[in-house]
Design an enzyme around this catalytic site. Structure first.
Site, PDB file in Angstrom:
ATOM      1  N   LEU B 272      57.803   1.036 -30.573  1.00  0.00           N
ATOM      2  CA  LEU B 272      57.712   1.694 -29.272  1.00  0.00           C
ATOM      3  C   LEU B 272      56.873   0.904 -28.289  1.00  0.00           C
ATOM      4  CD1 LEU B 272      57.305   5.376 -30.387  1.00  0.00           C
ATOM      5  CD2 LEU B 272      59.215   4.356 -29.188  1.00  0.00           C
ATOM      6  N   ARG B 273      56.230  -0.147 -28.795  1.00  0.00           N
ATOM      7  CA  ARG B 273      55.345  -0.907 -27.929  1.00  0.00           C
ATOM      8  C   ARG B 273      56.100  -1.478 -26.730  1.00  0.00           C
ATOM      9  NH1 ARG B 273      50.556  -3.375 -29.865  1.00  0.00           N
ATOM     10  NH2 ARG B 273      51.415  -3.486 -31.933  1.00  0.00           N
ATOM     11  N   GLY B 274      57.335  -1.916 -26.987  1.00  0.00           N
ATOM     12  CA  GLY B 274      58.144  -2.497 -25.921  1.00  0.00           C
ATOM     13  C   GLY B 274      58.412  -1.482 -24.828  1.00  0.00           C
ATOM     14  N   THR B 277      55.240  -0.761 -22.867  1.00  0.00           N
ATOM     15  CA  THR B 277      54.880  -1.868 -21.988  1.00  0.00           C
ATOM     16  C   THR B 277      55.822  -1.939 -20.796  1.00  0.00           C
ATOM     17  OG1 THR B 277      54.212  -3.051 -23.950  1.00  0.00           O
ATOM     18  CG2 THR B 277      54.334  -4.310 -21.920  1.00  0.00           C
TER      19      THR B 277
END
Lengths: 551, 341
Positions: B272-274, B277
């Site tokens: 989920l970091r993408g 960000t």
């Protein structure tokens, strides 16, 4: 002595360095030790450079607490970083410079702390300075092929204040900038540092000659000193033709108002190309590629001969002769007890007890190198080369995920060729693989020999090599390069046996349409896994190879 | 020390500049990775960024740049507790750096002279609330990379060595630069960088001449050159500060959240970091442009830099990752004309 004579260039380079050591960023002196190099370094002495070598310790580089002096004095003594304080630093044996040292030097140069003279004795292919450092050094002189008779002693370098003022006042015109940039484009030089450094050299040359304006000759000479070595040998034709549009109109505009001073960049290109012999240029360009491939594992470890391994925390231990004492850690261990021990045991600067000794330890897990040995012969090329390339790419991505190093050997016609020295760079591997043509005989024995040679070589550098052969197995060229099916088969079998005896555990992938008994036998001799792949199906290959790679 | 080259005077390289400005607007985006050729102004831009950023307010004697007296770590024994303005720290992490220097270690000087066990803070302490710049990040030794990952993840540096147990905050923005031809970066480290941009040398002669001309002017008469660009840099700084203020008020429509999710799913970006960000970057972009809410245009602008390094690696894909992202953006959000309506 003609215009482009290396000795004349060396003299100019030295005077430029004397004029502005930090601005020129540095001199890359490519020469084996000998009277010519001695002449140059003797002249450099006038600038009192600080000498450094590739094995320089971090303490010396960074400055900081001087342990020896501190212990002797009983109070902290500091020393400056050897790179600080302006002036010139002279790096001997620059070809052994590690990426880490290069990064520090680059930082110091970027910050304007010092200029650098790099004495490069590179002899072997693939040896050489890290690219970051090469890019920053402004001037290049190669002292190869100078006759003893040519060696006029270099006059002591002295720069008078008038020249310095002139240098500071001189400015390049818009046209000069444009000429240099166009020259770089024609020479295939990407870096934007090149025209800047060349411009600075041109200013310096004009100032040294006592002129108040920069002449065409200055630019030409600056191109010889600062641009020649960065170019690629045939770039002038290749790179100017694709974009003919900007060339004509810029020259039109520029030539009209001012004809005397401006110089067409073609002349500069010619001068630059004439400076260095073509074979040296080619070597430098090759070197650049090889270097960018082989420096992938950083810190120049492979060149040093063994990988140092990951340092672990020091352990208490006994000094038995083989262990290396970690002096800093030992002192650290002893430090907190000093006041206490001083109270107990008399006047001494440092109170060390055997329990303080700390021993260095390294985690020496060596890296794996997969040597792909690829059959690019006619029989293979017709049907399967593209498929096989695809398969290799898949293997590559797997080995990438495992952080393995990769080397690529192709064999076709009568010879085997190392297409890619050990690297971790996928970009490089992909490029070399795509460029591999097919056709010709199948010198299987030569391919295996090349793989074995490389395996032996890198084993000495601390890698664990594995050989992966991809072939359809119809060897028809023997080791001597003759088309003799019988002898070719025998030779291949012989080399395979040597491999089996020294480097077992590889992989032979049979890419022929039908499984080949001969090849299975060969794999047996190599003590390698045999994998028949009548249709190179990427996913199938992946599943088949994974357990073998993992072992 | 001479002042760095002004940020606004860097010719071209819009993506790189954009990415850096956005992390300045919202440091929580998490850093920039700049990959590309040599001599394209990577190092120049990072150093210029330092000069551009507004100063931080910190306790004068605090080794970890704490904002308040109460935040200073106990081990530091801070004596000078005045609050002062300091330039945003930008700390260089050199390649050959030792673990001691990164994390900090026993202060050997105090140990030797006074027989006290004290902690000497390392680079991570100095980089707190600022930037940590790693040139040639792809050549960094693995064990240092592991260490950085750990700290970047937790925002805290924990030192357990030589009988010391020390912890201090280490929240910094990683800025890395490097040349992909010399070796790749591990996917785990790639993912830690918020944004990633590729830079190339400008191909066009006029642009190159302009680059050389400006650099030459800067080196020959730095003061005059800096004066010429002072106004432009000041404007940029003002814009960044305004955007930082506006950031909290930026509205994010549900449709945009769904777009973010759709993009990441279509690209197969891990984790989920993408997505997070992408959303943060789009918000920063909107704030910087002075918009009131995030639109598809903002997403479109930032999607390549926020996502291209998070794709599941297809190392042999001919097209660059940025191209792949753009392709998917066009497929998912529709062509540009449709978005403009």
């Amino acid at each position: 002595m003609n215009d482009g004579h290396p000795w004349g260039l060396a003299r100019d380079a030295l005077r430029l360095i004397a004029l502005d050591p930090v601005g020129m960023a540095g001199l890359w002196l490519r020469a084996r030790p000998g009277p010519a190099r001695d002449g140059v370094t003797a002249a450099l002495e006038a600038l009192s450079p600080r000498r450094i070598h590739p094995g320089l310790s971090d303490e010396a580089l960074d400055g900081g607490l001087d342990l020896a002096a501190t212990l002797a004095a009983g109070a902290p003594r500091y020393r400056d970083s050897i790179l600080a304080g302006g002036g010139l630093v002279c790096l001997a044996m620059a070809e052994r410079c590690s990426a880490a040292l290069a990064a520090r030097l680059c930082q110091a140069m970027d910050a304007g702390h010092c200029g650098l003279v790099a004495l490069d004795e590179a002899a072997e292919e693939g040896e050489g300075m890290p690219l970051a450092l090469r890019d920053r050094l402004g001037l290049f002189v190669a002292l190869d092929g100078i006759a003893l008779a040519d060696l006029a002693p270099l006059a002591p370098i002295a720069v008078d204040p008038a020249t310095r003022t002139r240098y500071a006042d001189l400015a390049l015109t818009e046209d000069d900038h444009r000429t240099l940039v166009e020259t770089c484009a024609a020479l295939g030089i990407d870096s934007l540092r090149a025209p800047l450094l060349a411009g600075r050299a041109a200013r310096g040359l004009a100032a040294l000659a006592g002129r108040d304006a920069i002449s065409a000759r200055d630019l030409q000479r600056a191109a010889m000193l600062a641009l020649a070595h960065r170019g690629s040998p045939a770039a002038d034709e290749a790179d100017t033709t694709p974009d003919p549009t900007p060339e004509p109109d810029t020259t039109d505009q520029d030539d009209a108002p001012e004809t005397a001073a401006s110089l067409p960049s073609e002349l500069l290109v010619e001068a630059a190309l004439a400076t260095l012999p073509q074979d040296l240029l080619a070597r430098l360009a090759d070197d650049r590629q090889a270097r960018s491939a082989s420096s992938a594992h950083g810190s120049g470890a492979a060149i040093r001969g063994n990988r140092r391994g990951r340092p672990l925390a020091s352990r208490p231990g006994r000094l038995d002769g083989s262990a290396r004492l970690d002096v800093t850690a030992t002192l650290r261990a002893a430090a907190p007890w000093q006041t206490l021990r001083a109270a107990q045991g008399g006047k001494r600067l440092v109170h060390l007890r055997p329990s303080d000794f700390r021993i260095r330890r390294f985690d020496q897990k060596s890296d794996r190198l997969l040597i792909f040995t690829l059959d690019a012969s006619g029989s293979q090329a017709m049907a399967r080369l593209a498929e096989v390339k695809g398969a290799i790419e898949l293997l590559l991505s797997q080995s990438y995920a495992r952080r393995d190093h990769v080397a690529l050997i192709g064999f076709r016609g009568t010879v085997a060729e190392l297409l890619l020295p050990p690297t971790r760079s996928l970009v490089q591997t992909k490029r070399r693989l795509a460029a591999l043509p097919g056709g010709g005989g199948t010198p299987l024995a030569a391919g295996l020999t090349a793989a074995l040679d490389l395996a032996r070589q890198v084993a000495g550098q601390g890698f664990t090599p594995s050989i992966v052969v991809l072939t359809d197995g119809r060897a028809n060229i023997d080791l001597g390069g003759q088309a003799d099916r019988m002898r070719a088969g025998q030779d291949a079998a012989r080399v395979a046996r040597v491999i089996g005896a020294t480097r077992p555990g590889g992989l032979v992938i049979d890419t022929g349409r039908r499984a080949n008994a001969q090849l299975q036998e060969l794999a047996g001799r190599m003590a390698a896994h045999y994998l028949p792949l009548p249709r190179v199906d990427a996913s199938q290959l992946g599943t088949a190879v994974r357990p073998i790679l993992a072992s | 020390m001479t002042k760095p080259f002004p940020f606004s005077a860097i010719v071209g390289q819009d993506d790189m500049k954009q990415a850096m400005v956005l992390t300045a607007v919202d440091p929580s985006i998490g850093g920039v990775l700049v990959f590309g050729d040599r001599g394209t102004g990577k190092s120049t831009a990072v150093r210029a960024l330092a000069a551009l950023l507004p100063p931080i307010r910190q306790v004068a004697g605090c080794p970890v740049n704490s904002a308040r007296k109460a935040d200073c770590p106990d081990w530091a024994e801070v004596e000078d507790t005045r609050l002062v303005n300091r330039p945003t720290p930008v700390v260089d992490l050199p390649l050959g750096v030792t673990e001691d220097r990164v994390t900090g270690a026993l202060d050997i000087e105090r140990a030797l002279t006074r027989g006290e066990k004290a902690f000497q803070p390392g680079l991570l302490a100095r980089a707190n609330r600022g930037y940590l710049y790693i040139d040639e990040v792809n050549l960094l030794e693995d064990h240092i990379v592991d260490l950085l990952l750990d700290v970047a993840q937790s925002g805290e540096n924990v030192v357990e060595r030589e009988g010391m147990s020390i912890r201090h905050p280490a929240r910094f923005v990683l800025v890395g630069s490097g040349n992909p031809e010399e070796g790749e970066l591990r996917p785990q480290l790639l993912d830690r960088f918020g944004l990633s941009v590729d830079v190339t040398s400008p191909r066009d002669v006029d642009t190159r001449v302009e680059v050389v001309r400006r650099r030459d002017a800067y080196e020959r008469d730095g003061k005059a050159f800096l004066r010429d660009w002072e106004a432009a840099d000041a404007d940029l700084r003002k814009a960044i500060l305004a955007a930082r203020k506006a950031l909290v008020k930026i509205a994010t429509p549900d449709a945009i959240l769904r777009d973010c999710a759709a993009l990441c799913i279509a690209l197969g970006a891990d984790g989920l970091r993408g997505e997070l960000t992408l959303l943060k970057t789009a918000r920063a972009q909107a704030a910087y442009e002075g918009a009131t809410d995030v639109s598809r245009a903002h997403l479109r602008r930032v999607a390549p830099m926020a996502l291209q390094h998070r794709l599941r690696r297809d190392p042999m894909d001919e097209a660059g990752s940025a191209t792949r992202v753009m392709r998917v953006v066009t497929e998912t959000l529709g062509p540009i004309q449709a978005a403009a309506e």
